[in-house]
Enzyme design. Structure first.
Site, PDB file in Angstrom:
ATOM      1  CE1 TYR A  84      -4.001  -2.029  -0.853  1.00 17.70           C
ATOM      2  CE2 TYR A  84      -4.466  -0.750   0.999  1.00 17.70           C
ATOM      3  CZ  TYR A  84      -5.005  -1.801   0.481  1.00 17.70           C
ATOM      4  OH  TYR A  84      -5.982  -2.119   0.784  1.00 17.70           O
ATOM      5  CD  GLU A 101      -2.543   4.314  -6.622  1.00 16.92           C
ATOM      6  OE1 GLU A 101      -3.328   5.610  -5.940  1.00 16.92           O
ATOM      7  OE2 GLU A 101      -3.048   3.394  -6.022  1.00 16.92           O
TER       8      GLU A 101
END
Length: 216
Positions: A142, A149
């Protein structure tokens, strides 16, 4: 019920295969020609795998999967935005090394997740090591995925601003304006509360899943 279970198992196998293809092309290209060419190698299977993930939202709405839409929607939404709104739309960021870390993080996460649920649907159980991997790998994947991102969105901002792509200027017949640059900044801002929320959600899932496994 049996049909639903079989359908979920088939879906998991197909999605796992798609993401395995993305991972294979990414690692192979990274090893042979470098991170600059990773996007070109994975573009089509990545777009297919990520766009098909919209089915997860629909399946959540009709109760085919247990994952709540409130958790599925932001994750899939952000990935679709990255896949189409950033990577596909702005070639200037496609050769950055963050593309490789993004694709690898996404791929490993989805391969573990879909293979886990596929086994559970097909066999009725998954090995304990697979359960641990399903609910522990996010601790690393994550942060690497979210960092990639956010980094790629940030890198695309100057190109979004100068190109004015997807922006609508007035005057026009609809009397409507839209600035994709500021919309993208809003997306970045959502990551501030959104990322900790998703991480806490997964920590809760991990705690419940591992506790249940110990009791069984």
């Amino acid at each position: 019920m049996l049909f639903t279970s079989d359908l979920s198992a088939i879906k998991s196998i197909l999605f796992c295969s798609l993401w395995a293809q993305v991972l294979y092309f990414a690692v192979k290209t990274l090893k042979e020609t470098g991170h600059e060419h990773v996007y070109d190698a994975v573009e089509k299977p990545l777009q297919l795998a990520q766009t098909a993930a919209v089915l997860e939202i629909l399946h959540g709405l009709v109760g085919l999967v247990r994952s709540p839409v409130s958790a599925t929607l932001p994750q899939i939404g952000s990935r679709l935005f990255l896949t189409w709104g950033i990577l596909y739309s702005f070639p200037e960021v496609q050769s950055h090394f963050l593309v490789a870390s993004l694709v690898i993080s996404w791929s490993i996460t989805e391969i573990i997740r879909y293979s886990f649920f596929g086994l559970k649907e097909a066999l009725g159980f998954a090995p304990s090591w697979h359960l641990w991997l399903r609910y522990s790998s996010f601790l690393v994947l994550y942060p690497t995925g979210i960092t990639s991102e956010v980094g790629l969105i940030y890198l695309a901002l100057p190109h979004i601003k100068t190109s004015e792509m997807y922006s609508v200027r007035m005057p026009n017949t609809l009397n409507f304006s839209f600035d994709f640059f500021y919309a993208t900044i809003l997306v970045l801002a959502i990551y501030v509360p959104g990322s900790p929320h998703m991480y806490r959600y997964m920590l809760g899932q991990r705690k419940r899943a591992l506790s249940k496994s110990k009791r069984e």
